[in-house]
Design an enzyme around this catalytic site. Sequence first.
Site, short mmCIF file in Angstrom:
data_model
loop_
_atom_site.label_atom_id
_atom_site.label_comp_id
_atom_site.label_asym_id
_atom_site.label_seq_id
_atom_site.Cartn_x
_atom_site.Cartn_y
_atom_site.Cartn_z
N HIS A 158 -59.99 -4.67 -42.58
CA HIS A 158 -60.91 -3.96 -41.60
C HIS A 158 -60.30 -4.51 -40.25
O HIS A 158 -61.05 -4.35 -39.31
CB HIS A 158 -62.34 -4.61 -41.70
CG HIS A 158 -62.80 -4.30 -43.13
ND1 HIS A 158 -63.53 -3.17 -43.41
CD2 HIS A 158 -62.82 -5.24 -43.97
CE1 HIS A 158 -63.93 -3.55 -44.68
NE2 HIS A 158 -63.46 -4.66 -45.09
N SER A 279 -42.56 2.56 -18.30
CA SER A 279 -43.50 3.49 -17.71
C SER A 279 -42.95 3.99 -16.35
O SER A 279 -42.30 3.44 -15.82
CB SER A 279 -44.92 3.02 -17.56
OG SER A 279 -45.54 3.45 -16.41
N LYS A 285 -44.39 -2.46 -17.74
CA LYS A 285 -44.60 -1.86 -19.06
C LYS A 285 -43.53 -1.66 -19.98
O LYS A 285 -42.55 -1.63 -19.58
CB LYS A 285 -45.26 -0.47 -19.13
CG LYS A 285 -46.86 -0.57 -18.31
CD LYS A 285 -47.68 -0.45 -19.61
CE LYS A 285 -47.87 0.76 -20.28
NZ LYS A 285 -48.88 0.27 -21.20
N GLU A 292 -44.41 4.97 -32.14
CA GLU A 292 -45.47 5.84 -31.97
C GLU A 292 -44.73 7.29 -32.35
O GLU A 292 -45.70 8.14 -33.09
CB GLU A 292 -45.90 6.31 -30.39
CG GLU A 292 -46.73 4.83 -30.10
CD GLU A 292 -46.86 4.60 -28.59
OE1 GLU A 292 -47.79 4.16 -27.98
OE2 GLU A 292 -45.85 5.14 -27.74
#
Length: 460
Positions: A158, A279, A285, A292
């Site tokens: 979980h 970024s 970043k 992804e």
Amino acid sequence: MKLWGGRFTGEADQHFAAFNASFRFDQRLLAADLQGCVVQARALGQASILSEEEVSRIVEGLNQIAAQSQDPAYLSRPEFARTEDVHSFIEARLVELIGAVGYKLHTGRSRNDQVATATRLFLREEIKAIDALLIDAQRALIEFAEKYPNAPMPGYTHLQKAQPVLLAHFLLAYFQMLARDRARFAEASKRVNILPLGSGALAGSNFPVDREWMASELGFAAVTHNSLDAVSDRDYLIEFANAAALTMMHLSRLSEDLIIYSTQEFGFIKLGDAIATGSSLMPQKKNPDSLELVRGKSARIFGHVMAFLTMTKGLPLAYNKDLQEDKEALFDTIDTLSDSLRVIATVLRNIEFNADRARAAAIRDYTNATDLADYLVRKGIEFRKSHDIIGRVVVFAIEQQKELTELTLQEYQSFSNLFEADLFAAISLESCLAGKNRIGGTSPEQVAQELARARESLAS
Ligand code: ARG
């Protein structure tokens, strides 16, 4: 000459002709189709439909087309822009090269058995290439695991901390998934590797071509046994796409795990510059775009599976032009899967593991509570009762803002007089790991064995 001009007096509408044409994408089947054509020519020769001389002229012509199309610029020549498909392309080039005898090649053959043959040949080889990529991704998992053979990290259910595991155990979980994927592709390949050539348009060939011989020449394991089925069956694409979808689902899950572990909140891994991006706005970043994208691209392949199923579900026997739509979905499935496998292997080779942080996290937040419950079981308490006692110990520890290793023996004994000083050894990180010493468990001994098995399975 057009493949099917005789029946027609009017010209095709330009937009429809472009809509109908598949050459811009099915030229990818050219090499496979040419291979099938060579065997078709020889089979017609054996059947005395073509003379020996005709066979050798045709085969020479086909080889010449194969050689010319090695040059990528060749196929994009403007004069080929109106070509209907790869099959009409071959016939037109052949006739240009060797004259009208080239038209004899299509005797007893249809584009329906031709395209099925070319696609199966093509896919058979692509599956071999995909297997090699799967092996490399598995190798990358093993290399990563071998760098940190005994490094612990938290395991989750979980996405809540559950019990400590070894990093190598986590990585080998994905090794197992990819092993099943390889088996699925191998299984799908068995049904890809069957020869439809000689089925004609739908009813079979009027000419005595030796189908068994053609199959063995092209390396097919068998011939199809029903011409209607042979020209309209696309099960092999659906099976392939299913295997691809499962593989992508696994890569997507791995991506998700690695994305989570690379966050500041978890901080177990650091992605190398080679596979991360920045970024445009936020200077600090470093984003896991590689992972992804793999996760995102899984969606495309799931879509292709649905496209194949939907494309075939309402088709009356036998061939229907709907089936031309299988090509782009197939090529994109192959390309997306192959690219994703390459990226995943590269990512795995460009990860820095923060072993200290993962080790500290592995034993914090009561991940040893189950081992403490098992400790009381070994002292003779029923598991459910022990579970209840430890549950109350955990509540107490949370109130005290202490870990289970930080409570005193007296505090423990206020919950049960079965607690003794040896409890602390039983809930150390090392004991929690070493205790899971059953096949498939996360003890260092078991994981070392599985790592060796994994390595061996790749060697064979
Ligand atoms: N380009 C076609 C395809 O991919 C080849 C078969 C065409 N057959 C036909 N009867 N129109 O399906």
